[in-house]
Structures are given as C-alpha cells and as structure tokens.
Design an enzyme around this catalytic site. Structure first.
Site, PDB file in Angstrom:
ATOM      1  CG  LEU A 156      -2.071   1.011   1.147  1.00  0.00           C
ATOM      2  CD1 LEU A 156      -3.178   0.517   0.231  1.00  0.00           C
ATOM      3  CD2 LEU A 156      -2.651   1.282   2.539  1.00  0.00           C
ATOM      4  N   GLY A 157       1.540   1.484  -1.137  1.00  0.00           N
ATOM      5  CA  GLY A 157       2.370   2.683  -1.302  1.00  0.00           C
ATOM      6  C   GLY A 157       1.655   3.684  -2.177  1.00  0.00           C
ATOM      7  CB  ILE A 159       0.863   2.206  -7.426  1.00  0.00           C
ATOM      8  CG1 ILE A 159       1.890   2.998  -8.254  1.00  0.00           C
ATOM      9  CG2 ILE A 159      -0.152   1.530  -8.338  1.00  0.00           C
ATOM     10  CD1 ILE A 159       2.801   2.129  -9.120  1.00  0.00           C
ATOM     11  NE  ARG A 179       9.465  -3.337   3.821  1.00  0.00           N
ATOM     12  CZ  ARG A 179      10.435  -2.812   3.097  1.00  0.00           C
ATOM     13  NH1 ARG A 179      11.593  -3.422   3.035  1.00  0.00           N
ATOM     14  NH2 ARG A 179      10.251  -1.686   2.434  1.00  0.00           N
ATOM     15  CB  ILE A 234      -0.581  -4.314 -11.557  1.00  0.00           C
ATOM     16  CG1 ILE A 234      -0.965  -3.821 -10.163  1.00  0.00           C
ATOM     17  CG2 ILE A 234      -1.786  -4.780 -12.321  1.00  0.00           C
ATOM     18  CD1 ILE A 234      -1.356  -2.384 -10.152  1.00  0.00           C
ATOM     19  NE  ARG A 236       9.607  -4.171 -11.884  1.00  0.00           N
ATOM     20  CZ  ARG A 236       8.913  -3.168 -12.414  1.00  0.00           C
ATOM     21  NH1 ARG A 236       7.618  -3.315 -12.650  1.00  0.00           N
ATOM     22  NH2 ARG A 236       9.474  -2.023 -12.710  1.00  0.00           N
ATOM     23  CD  GLU A 265       7.273  -8.670 -17.308  1.00  0.00           C
ATOM     24  OE1 GLU A 265       7.825  -7.661 -17.787  1.00  0.00           O
ATOM     25  OE2 GLU A 265       6.516  -8.629 -16.337  1.00  0.00           O
ATOM     26  CG  HIS A 283       5.369  -4.852 -17.517  1.00  0.00           C
ATOM     27  ND1 HIS A 283       6.514  -5.321 -16.905  1.00  0.00           N
ATOM     28  CD2 HIS A 283       5.042  -3.712 -16.846  1.00  0.00           C
ATOM     29  CE1 HIS A 283       6.869  -4.505 -15.917  1.00  0.00           C
ATOM     30  NE2 HIS A 283       5.973  -3.526 -15.864  1.00  0.00           N
TER      31      HIS A 283
HETATM   32  O1  A2R Z   1       7.023  -2.220   3.606  1.00  0.00           O
HETATM   33  P1  A2R Z   1       6.803  -0.743   3.622  1.00  0.00           P
HETATM   34  O2  A2R Z   1       6.141  -0.266   4.881  1.00  0.00           O
HETATM   35  O3  A2R Z   1       8.032   0.021   3.229  1.00  0.00           O
HETATM   36  O4  A2R Z   1       5.714  -0.465   2.459  1.00  0.00           O
HETATM   37  C1  A2R Z   1       6.024  -0.597   1.063  1.00  0.00           C
HETATM   38  C2  A2R Z   1       5.626  -1.957   0.507  1.00  0.00           C
HETATM   39  N1  A2R Z   1       6.699  -2.947   0.577  1.00  0.00           N
HETATM   40  C3  A2R Z   1       6.581  -4.118   1.206  1.00  0.00           C
HETATM   41  N2  A2R Z   1       5.564  -4.678   1.870  1.00  0.00           N
HETATM   42  C4  A2R Z   1       5.776  -5.890   2.424  1.00  0.00           C
HETATM   43  N3  A2R Z   1       6.940  -6.567   2.319  1.00  0.00           N
HETATM   44  C5  A2R Z   1       7.991  -6.048   1.671  1.00  0.00           C
HETATM   45  N4  A2R Z   1       9.135  -6.715   1.594  1.00  0.00           N
HETATM   46  C6  A2R Z   1       7.847  -4.758   1.073  1.00  0.00           C
HETATM   47  N5  A2R Z   1       8.663  -3.951   0.370  1.00  0.00           N
HETATM   48  C7  A2R Z   1       7.937  -2.859   0.071  1.00  0.00           C
HETATM   49  O5  A2R Z   1       5.344  -1.725  -0.874  1.00  0.00           O
HETATM   50  C8  A2R Z   1       5.153   0.359   0.262  1.00  0.00           C
HETATM   51  O6  A2R Z   1       3.938   0.586   0.870  1.00  0.00           O
HETATM   52  C9  A2R Z   1       4.903  -0.380  -1.041  1.00  0.00           C
HETATM   53  C10 A2R Z   1       5.656   0.238  -2.223  1.00  0.00           C
HETATM   54  O7  A2R Z   1       5.194   1.523  -2.392  1.00  0.00           O
HETATM   55  P2  A2R Z   1       6.040   2.684  -3.103  1.00  0.00           P
HETATM   56  O8  A2R Z   1       7.448   2.598  -2.659  1.00  0.00           O
HETATM   57  O9  A2R Z   1       5.285   3.955  -2.901  1.00  0.00           O
HETATM   58  O10 A2R Z   1       6.052   2.237  -4.613  1.00  0.00           O
HETATM   59  P3  A2R Z   1       4.978   2.554  -5.771  1.00  0.00           P
HETATM   60  O11 A2R Z   1       5.321   3.823  -6.429  1.00  0.00           O
HETATM   61  O12 A2R Z   1       3.603   2.367  -5.259  1.00  0.00           O
HETATM   62  O13 A2R Z   1       5.335   1.377  -6.780  1.00  0.00           O
HETATM   63  C11 A2R Z   1       5.248   0.010  -6.383  1.00  0.00           C
HETATM   64  C12 A2R Z   1       5.736  -0.937  -7.455  1.00  0.00           C
HETATM   65  C13 A2R Z   1       6.999  -0.522  -8.191  1.00  0.00           C
HETATM   66  O14 A2R Z   1       8.157  -0.772  -7.466  1.00  0.00           O
HETATM   67  C14 A2R Z   1       6.930  -1.337  -9.431  1.00  0.00           C
HETATM   68  O15 A2R Z   1       7.458  -2.609  -9.197  1.00  0.00           O
HETATM   69  C15 A2R Z   1       5.455  -1.459  -9.692  1.00  0.00           C
HETATM   70  O16 A2R Z   1       4.796  -1.060  -8.476  1.00  0.00           O
HETATM   71  O17 A2R Z   1       5.092  -0.615 -10.750  1.00  0.00           O
END
Ligand code: A2R
Length: 328
Positions: A156-157, A159, A179, A234, A236, A265, A283
């Site tokens: 829940l980031g 996107i 996390r 949607i 990776r 891919e 993708h």
């Molecule tokens: O874990 P947190 O509290 O840092 O939250 C991030 C979460 N996240 C994870 N959740 C559980 N286990 C993990 N190992 C883990 N690593 C990261 O994913 C955060 O809420 C979310 C990522 O959000 P943003 O960094 O804002 O990325 P955005 O812009 O929403 O893009 C997400 C992905 C990209 O990296 C591309 O792979 C794809 O969507 O387009």
C-alpha cells in the site's frame, strides 16, 4: 557554474521511449546504442559519458563498469531492478526513477485487470467480434463477480493507495500488508502476507521486485486466499511463484488470476496462456501515451537537474544521499 548541457554525454538506447528520447537528444550530447553491450560504446565517448538513461536490467552491469565517469542513471519506470541499481549506487552513481506520475494510470490498470479476470470482458468482446453471438447464442455467464469481495493490497504505497481509493469507490472493504502500517490510512493492516491472504478473497500485488519480495506469493499464501480467491499482480513478476500459481489455478486452490507482469518477461508460461481462469496483459500498467510522456519528461528532468543543480529530482530511496558533488 551550470554546465553547458550539450557538452554532457548521455548514453541511451537507440529505441528509447519517445518523449525521453526526444528531450535527451535535444538537450544533451546523446550517445545511442542498439543493444547494451560495452563493446559498442564509442571509444572516444567511453571516458566522457557521465549520464545514462535506461530501463535498467541485469544486462546493464557490464555497461556501468565500462563507464569510469558515470555519475547518474535515469531509470524509466518507478520500479528499478535491484541488481544494477544497487551495483551503481555502491559505486557512488546516483539512480533515479519515475514515481507518482504513473500512480493513477497503473491503478486504473489494476481495476481493469481485476474486472476482466472476474467478468471476462475480453472474452465477451471476442464473442461478438468472432461472430459467435449470432452463431452460438449468448455469452456464457461468468462464474465470478466483484460484488461481495474483500480486497487485500500487498504494497500500500503510492500506487497501492490509488488502487485502494478505487476499490472503496466500488463499495468494497480494503485490507493491506506492508512491512509497517501506513500512517495516513484507516484500512486494517496485517502483519504478514499470509494473514492478509486469510482475511481477504482478492489479493492485488503492487510491491517492488526485491530480494525480500521474491516469491512472496507462494503456495501457502495462495492456499490461504482460498477457493474463491482471485490474485492480481501489477507490480513485478518476481513477487509471485509462477509454478505455485499454475498449480493453484489448475487444482482450484484459488479461482482465477489476472497478471500484467511475469517472472521471465516477455516469456509467459504456456499453462497460464492455456487456462480459462486467467486474464493476461503484457506489462502495460503505465502504458498510455500521456503517462509514458510524463515518465519520459521525468527521466530527462532528473538528468537536467543533476547536471544543472547538482541534485536529482527523484532519486531512488537508496540513492538519496548522493549529489553531483559527493555523498551527503
Ligand atoms: O514495507 P513498507 O512499509 O516500506 O511499504 C512498502 C511496501 N513494501 C513491502 N511490503 C511488504 N513486504 C515487503 N518486503 C515490502 N517492500 C515494500 O510496498 C510500500 O507501501 C509499497 C511500495 O510503495 P512505493 O514505494 O510507494 O512504490 P509505488 O510507487 O507504489 O510502486 C510500487 C511498485 C513498483 O516498485 C513497481 O514494481 C510497480 O509497483 O510498478
């Protein structure tokens, strides 16, 4: 003194995304390369190239190592491959990405993938185009519906929150797993992905592809999602254990899956293609001309800001300490 940008050499794929390509060619001394092969870097540019634009992948590691003056890599996309990115950052090279400008587009895609997976609009459209309505009668009524579902968001980031707002708009409850709990939302948080999968029947993955998230959606998580379960990915492809997913779809452990991203891919397992209970797209999460243009602008803006002001606009979190004049 800001640099004359036309004297700055920036390496870029010859077939790079249109807006980024045009802006970089107009602004910099663009060095074009057909394939990412260090042998193809022009000898007179090798020590002059200080910037690079790319959709980073493991194939870029030798290129990074072959460019002694490289300062910044501007990655196209919000997701950035951990291998070349962390390799570059370790060498003091800044890596940037394109967050935020694609949030709403990718969230739209998530809902489109979810709805198609459940209601089979793609197959219904083909029913008309292939002349089957007149020949075979009404389209078979889909087994699944969005109604009554509880949706879990894994990641829940930026996107993920845009996806959650849409799910709320569709009148459904949202749960999530990160996390740590997000500060600005009231949705129920689950401490593990398995707990989330147990609490919901629809799981949407929007996490980055890291070592930590690799195969996070495994046989155990799919079992927890249950026989009415629907998986949408949607984020990776590496996040889902594709072989476990194929087995779960074949055995009825879950009901259906909608996938925009895949482990290897552009190769998609034949089993996923053959199945009736999958909806697959190549993708295309951010793929519209306006959004790809916004991403291309940010790729160019990061390079311009670095060479003019000494700091990138949107460095990846691991590179935030890097400036043109050294680490902070
Ligand atoms: O874990 P947190 O509290 O840092 O939250 C991030 C979460 N996240 C994870 N959740 C559980 N286990 C993990 N190992 C883990 N690593 C990261 O994913 C955060 O809420 C979310 C990522 O959000 P943003 O960094 O804002 O990325 P955005 O812009 O929403 O893009 C997400 C992905 C990209 O990296 C591309 O792979 C794809 O969507 O387009």
């Amino acid at each position: 003194m800001p640099q004359d940008l036309k004297s700055v050499s920036v390496l870029m794929p010859a077939n790079f995304y249109p807006r980024a390509y045009e802006r970089i060619v107009d602004t910099f001394d663009a060095v074009l390369m057909d394939t990412p092969d260090p042998a193809l870097i022009p000898a007179d540019k090798r020590e002059r190239i200080t910037g690079m634009a790319a959709l980073l992948g493991p194939q870029h590691v030798p290129i990074i190592d072959a460019l002694p003056a490289l300062q910044i890599i501007s990655n196209f996309g919000v997701g950035y491959h951990p291998v070349p990115s962390l390799h570059a950052i370790e060498k003091g090279i800044c890596v940037t990405h394109t967050p935020d400008v694609l949030n709403e587009e990718v969230a739209d895609t998530a809902l489109a993938v979810l709805l198609n997976t459940l209601r089979r609009f793609d197959r219904a459209g083909a029913w008309v185009r292939d002349g089957r309505w007149a020949k075979d009668g009404n389209f078979p009524v889909p087994l699944l519906s969005l109604r009554g579902r509880t949706v879990g968001i894994f990641g829940l980031g930026r996107i993920g929150k845009a996806v959650a707002r849409r799910i709320e708009g569709f009148g459904l409850p949202v749960h999530y797993h990160n996390r740590k709990p997000a500060q600005d939302v009231a949705y129920p948080w689950h401490a593990s992905l398995k707990e989330l999968a147990t609490a919901v029947d629809t799981l949407i993955c929007v996490v980055p592809g890291t070592e930590e998230t690799r195969h996070a959606v495994n046989a155990e998580v799919l079992e927890a999602l249950g026989p009415n379960g629907v998986l949408v990915n949607i984020g990776r492809g590496t996040v889902v254990d594709e072989q476990a997913l194929i087995a779960a779809l074949q055995s009825g452990t879950i009901a259906a899956a909608g996938l925009d991203v895949f482990e290897n891919e552009p190769n998609v397992p034949a089993e996923l293609i053959a199945m009736e209970n999958t909806f697959l797209t190549p993708h295309i999460g951010s793929a519209s001309v306006p959004t790809r243009a916004a991403m291309g602008d940010l790729v160019a803006d990061n390079l311009v800001a670095w060479f003019e002001k000494g700091e990138a606009v949107t460095p990846v979190p691991e590179a935030r300490h890097l400036t043109k004049h050294g680490a902070n």
